[in-house]
Scaffold this motif. Sequence first.
Motif, PDB file in Angstrom:
ATOM      1  N   SER A 445     -18.501 -19.680   2.714  1.00 32.11           N
ATOM      2  CA  SER A 445     -19.817 -20.681   1.562  1.00 32.11           C
ATOM      3  C   SER A 445     -20.388 -22.142   2.678  1.00 32.11           C
ATOM      4  O   SER A 445     -21.283 -22.402   2.213  1.00 32.11           O
ATOM      5  N   GLY A 446     -19.446 -22.251   3.461  1.00 29.12           N
ATOM      6  CA  GLY A 446     -19.910 -23.205   3.752  1.00 29.12           C
ATOM      7  C   GLY A 446     -21.000 -22.979   5.267  1.00 29.12           C
ATOM      8  O   GLY A 446     -21.408 -23.422   5.594  1.00 29.12           O
ATOM      9  N   VAL A 447     -20.514 -21.515   5.664  1.00 28.32           N
ATOM     10  CA  VAL A 447     -21.225 -20.595   6.674  1.00 28.32           C
ATOM     11  C   VAL A 447     -22.850 -20.146   6.119  1.00 28.32           C
ATOM     12  O   VAL A 447     -23.956 -20.606   6.360  1.00 28.32           O
ATOM     13  N   ILE A 448     -23.080 -19.990   4.650  1.00 27.25           N
ATOM     14  CA  ILE A 448     -24.313 -20.454   3.824  1.00 27.25           C
ATOM     15  C   ILE A 448     -24.863 -21.953   3.808  1.00 27.25           C
ATOM     16  O   ILE A 448     -26.021 -21.041   3.907  1.00 27.25           O
ATOM     17  N   LYS A 449     -24.357 -22.455   3.465  1.00 25.64           N
ATOM     18  CA  LYS A 449     -25.176 -23.858   3.335  1.00 25.64           C
ATOM     19  C   LYS A 449     -25.843 -23.601   4.961  1.00 25.64           C
ATOM     20  O   LYS A 449     -26.931 -24.663   4.966  1.00 25.64           O
ATOM     21  N   GLU A 450     -24.807 -23.784   6.063  1.00 27.34           N
ATOM     22  CA  GLU A 450     -25.368 -24.131   7.403  1.00 27.34           C
ATOM     23  C   GLU A 450     -26.907 -23.042   7.981  1.00 27.34           C
ATOM     24  O   GLU A 450     -27.460 -24.151   8.486  1.00 27.34           O
ATOM     25  N   LYS A 451     -25.964 -22.084   7.112  1.00 31.40           N
ATOM     26  CA  LYS A 451     -27.786 -21.195   7.633  1.00 31.40           C
ATOM     27  C   LYS A 451     -28.991 -21.206   6.453  1.00 31.40           C
ATOM     28  O   LYS A 451     -30.316 -21.507   6.952  1.00 31.40           O
ATOM     29  N   ILE A 452     -28.483 -21.316   5.584  1.00 31.71           N
ATOM     30  CA  ILE A 452     -30.013 -22.061   4.658  1.00 31.71           C
ATOM     31  C   ILE A 452     -30.484 -23.824   5.564  1.00 31.71           C
ATOM     32  O   ILE A 452     -31.926 -23.728   4.978  1.00 31.71           O
ATOM     33  N   LYS A 453     -29.589 -24.521   5.379  1.00 34.70           N
ATOM     34  CA  LYS A 453     -29.902 -26.116   6.422  1.00 34.70           C
ATOM     35  C   LYS A 453     -31.381 -25.142   7.871  1.00 34.70           C
ATOM     36  O   LYS A 453     -32.138 -25.915   7.728  1.00 34.70           O
ATOM     37  N   ALA A 454     -30.642 -24.412   8.518  1.00 35.92           N
ATOM     38  CA  ALA A 454     -30.852 -23.774   9.623  1.00 35.92           C
ATOM     39  C   ALA A 454     -32.758 -23.541   9.554  1.00 35.92           C
ATOM     40  O   ALA A 454     -33.473 -23.830  10.043  1.00 35.92           O
ATOM     41  N   VAL A 455     -32.590 -22.412   8.045  1.00 38.48           N
ATOM     42  CA  VAL A 455     -33.368 -22.061   7.948  1.00 38.48           C
ATOM     43  C   VAL A 455     -34.949 -23.036   7.857  1.00 38.48           C
ATOM     44  O   VAL A 455     -36.076 -22.862   7.885  1.00 38.48           O
ATOM     45  N   ARG A 456     -34.692 -24.001   6.322  1.00 40.72           N
ATOM     46  CA  ARG A 456     -35.441 -24.642   6.225  1.00 40.72           C
ATOM     47  C   ARG A 456     -35.531 -25.684   7.237  1.00 40.72           C
ATOM     48  O   ARG A 456     -37.043 -25.857   7.230  1.00 40.72           O
ATOM     49  N   GLY A 457     -35.099 -26.061   7.870  1.00 41.53           N
ATOM     50  CA  GLY A 457     -35.689 -26.195   9.260  1.00 41.53           C
ATOM     51  C   GLY A 457     -36.347 -25.891  10.097  1.00 41.53           C
ATOM     52  O   GLY A 457     -37.343 -26.104  10.080  1.00 41.53           O
ATOM     53  N   ASP A 458     -36.094 -24.464  10.598  1.00 36.54           N
ATOM     54  CA  ASP A 458     -37.033 -23.943  11.453  1.00 36.54           C
ATOM     55  C   ASP A 458     -38.060 -24.087  10.469  1.00 36.54           C
ATOM     56  O   ASP A 458     -39.775 -23.488  11.320  1.00 36.54           O
ATOM     57  N   GLU A 459     -38.564 -23.731   8.967  1.00 32.28           N
ATOM     58  CA  GLU A 459     -39.498 -23.008   8.322  1.00 32.28           C
ATOM     59  C   GLU A 459     -40.652 -24.750   8.339  1.00 32.28           C
ATOM     60  O   GLU A 459     -41.633 -24.849   8.464  1.00 32.28           O
ATOM     61  N   HIS A 460     -39.818 -25.878   8.380  1.00 33.44           N
ATOM     62  CA  HIS A 460     -40.225 -27.297   8.169  1.00 33.44           C
ATOM     63  C   HIS A 460     -41.382 -27.092   9.816  1.00 33.44           C
ATOM     64  O   HIS A 460     -41.891 -27.537   9.653  1.00 33.44           O
ATOM     65  N   ILE A 461     -40.150 -26.921  10.222  1.00 31.49           N
ATOM     66  CA  ILE A 461     -40.865 -26.851  11.982  1.00 31.49           C
ATOM     67  C   ILE A 461     -42.309 -26.162  12.142  1.00 31.49           C
ATOM     68  O   ILE A 461     -43.770 -26.296  12.382  1.00 31.49           O
ATOM     69  N   LYS A 462     -42.500 -24.386  11.613  1.00 29.73           N
ATOM     70  CA  LYS A 462     -43.004 -24.038  11.853  1.00 29.73           C
ATOM     71  C   LYS A 462     -44.398 -24.977  10.842  1.00 29.73           C
ATOM     72  O   LYS A 462     -45.648 -24.521  11.060  1.00 29.73           O
ATOM     73  N   GLY A 463     -43.766 -24.940   9.451  1.00 27.40           N
ATOM     74  CA  GLY A 463     -44.866 -25.621   9.064  1.00 27.40           C
ATOM     75  C   GLY A 463     -46.325 -26.660   8.932  1.00 27.40           C
ATOM     76  O   GLY A 463     -47.269 -27.033   9.576  1.00 27.40           O
ATOM     77  N   LYS A 464     -45.043 -27.519   9.932  1.00 24.21           N
ATOM     78  CA  LYS A 464     -45.667 -28.804  10.408  1.00 24.21           C
ATOM     79  C   LYS A 464     -46.679 -28.319  11.916  1.00 24.21           C
ATOM     80  O   LYS A 464     -47.823 -29.318  11.992  1.00 24.21           O
ATOM     81  N   GLU A 465     -46.206 -27.023  12.389  1.00 24.56           N
ATOM     82  CA  GLU A 465     -47.021 -27.147  13.916  1.00 24.56           C
ATOM     83  C   GLU A 465     -48.193 -26.603  13.012  1.00 24.56           C
ATOM     84  O   GLU A 465     -49.384 -26.239  13.711  1.00 24.56           O
ATOM     85  N   LYS A 466     -47.936 -25.477  12.613  1.00 25.75           N
ATOM     86  CA  LYS A 466     -49.116 -24.689  11.658  1.00 25.75           C
ATOM     87  C   LYS A 466     -50.389 -26.122  10.667  1.00 25.75           C
ATOM     88  O   LYS A 466     -51.403 -25.758  11.719  1.00 25.75           O
ATOM     89  N   CYS A 467     -49.613 -26.755  10.438  1.00 27.28           N
ATOM     90  CA  CYS A 467     -50.698 -28.012  10.038  1.00 27.28           C
ATOM     91  C   CYS A 467     -51.566 -29.006  11.239  1.00 27.28           C
ATOM     92  O   CYS A 467     -53.020 -28.832  11.238  1.00 27.28           O
ATOM     93  N   ASP A 468     -50.673 -28.893  12.470  1.00 33.12           N
ATOM     94  CA  ASP A 468     -51.273 -29.682  13.843  1.00 33.12           C
ATOM     95  C   ASP A 468     -52.265 -29.057  14.265  1.00 33.12           C
ATOM     96  O   ASP A 468     -53.602 -28.641  14.941  1.00 33.12           O
ATOM     97  N   ARG A 469     -51.915 -27.743  13.873  1.00 37.53           N
ATOM     98  CA  ARG A 469     -52.909 -26.071  14.680  1.00 37.53           C
ATOM     99  C   ARG A 469     -54.334 -26.742  13.937  1.00 37.53           C
ATOM    100  O   ARG A 469     -55.578 -26.611  14.470  1.00 37.53           O
ATOM    101  N   THR A 470     -54.355 -26.596  12.648  1.00 38.40           N
ATOM    102  CA  THR A 470     -55.401 -26.719  12.046  1.00 38.40           C
ATOM    103  C   THR A 470     -56.066 -27.953  11.902  1.00 38.40           C
ATOM    104  O   THR A 470     -57.080 -28.295  11.574  1.00 38.40           O
ATOM    105  N   GLU A 471     -55.361 -28.734  12.128  1.00 38.45           N
ATOM    106  CA  GLU A 471     -55.783 -30.751  12.077  1.00 38.45           C
ATOM    107  C   GLU A 471     -57.040 -30.432  13.534  1.00 38.45           C
ATOM    108  O   GLU A 471     -57.874 -31.145  13.799  1.00 38.45           O
ATOM    109  N   GLN A 472     -56.482 -29.533  14.663  1.00 40.50           N
ATOM    110  CA  GLN A 472     -56.756 -29.234  16.006  1.00 40.50           C
ATOM    111  C   GLN A 472     -58.506 -28.722  15.849  1.00 40.50           C
ATOM    112  O   GLN A 472     -59.341 -28.774  16.044  1.00 40.50           O
TER     113      GLN A 472
END
Length: 477
Positions: A445-472
Amino acid sequence: MATTSIWRVKGWLGKVVIYAENPEKTANPKFYADRELTEQDGQQLSDVIRYAVNSEKTQEKGNEDGTPLHRFVSGINCSPATARDEMLAVKKRFGKKDGTVAYHGYQSFAPGEATPELAHEIGVKLATRLWGDRYQVIIATHLDKENHLHNHFVVNTVSFADGIKYHRTKKDYHEMQTVSDALCREYGLSVIEHPQQGRGKQYGEWRAEQEQRPTWRGLIRTDIDEAIRQAMTERQFFDALQKKGYAMKVGKDISVRPPGKERFMRLMRNFGEDYSLDNIRRRILSQSRPERKKPEQKPEILRVRLIGSLKTARKLTGFRALYVHYCYLLGIFPKNRPQQSRKRMHFLLREDLLKLDAITAETRLLIGHRIDTAEQLFCYRDEVNGKIEALTSDRKQLYKAQRTAAVKSDPEKATEVKAQIAVLSKELAALRKEVVLCNSIAERSGVIKEKIKAVRGDEHIKGKEKCDRTEQQKTVR
């Protein structure tokens, strides 16, 4: 053509016993059905020997009267029937009972090239040439897979001649394959003339491939191949890997680190010459066009009628909510959900696709018993342990009754008691699995929480990078 490998067998081997003595695969499931496997049992050399000489795998089907035709098991410097005791006697004589208990190897033949008799004969000659002058060896030819004959070798680690321990090296790997190839040529079988160099497989990985289950290295190799197909230049190849979350280091060999992992893996060392930097370049340049990504499937719109109020509906919390959400991310359910491409799934999630059965079983336990907190989980585990103690005590009494019936020569009573013992053993096995699931939930259960947190963090970073590219792009226009 025959491929070979050999690996060390060390530590607790109970899992090998359970697999080998699976009632669906063996004629003698009684080995563990009527008693618990102790750590001492698991550490015995007999575990790996029992797997190798499993009669269901090594014996041809018998005649109509049940008489077996052949059983392809042989021993060198020991008898198959007493191999375990003979090998342990040698270890005891030279005071070398600890550490690696044996070496377990295989020799696998191309489909349709050899008969069981020929495969076994070649296996015996191979073992004789490699180890026959110093070590005790069991050779068993497995016939359990159609058109897939393969020999198993169990080699004692201690020499009966002088007590020197066998240590497998790269030279031993090479010599095993060289001698195997020479024997194949003698018997007119095909040989791989220019084998690719790569890292040997671990036993667990080899077993996973035999059972067509995904492996760690298999997931990485799939990502590398996909990145090559999607690239027209070396830079595009590395960009594709980077988008998948891989970290890279380039030297004489390319080293990659999957997202969420600490260690790098060398491609050429693990996968062979095809994955050297030069050969990857050649593979990219040989493509006429890059592979196009398939468009994502649009989800079907599901219309439902709501009865009642969402505000008053009971919501899942704690462990149940965590596991249900994780099962959703892995695509286990809902069943009518369009299947997500595993290639597009985050690497940390894909690694748990190897553990779907365990995660599904843990989810069912939590849902079935409405367990949400650690306190509820451990209370339930204690309750199950109490049942195990009670049933174990009852079974001990039945064992006494069985012995008494045997002394009094009462076969009817003995049969009745034996049936009762079998029922209790089945209940105990199920309860012990639940205890294992409880312990696994507490850890996972603790490992799953950390994995979900890491996946959401990566998705947030990718989403931000995509928005930056669109703005550029908008700014450039």
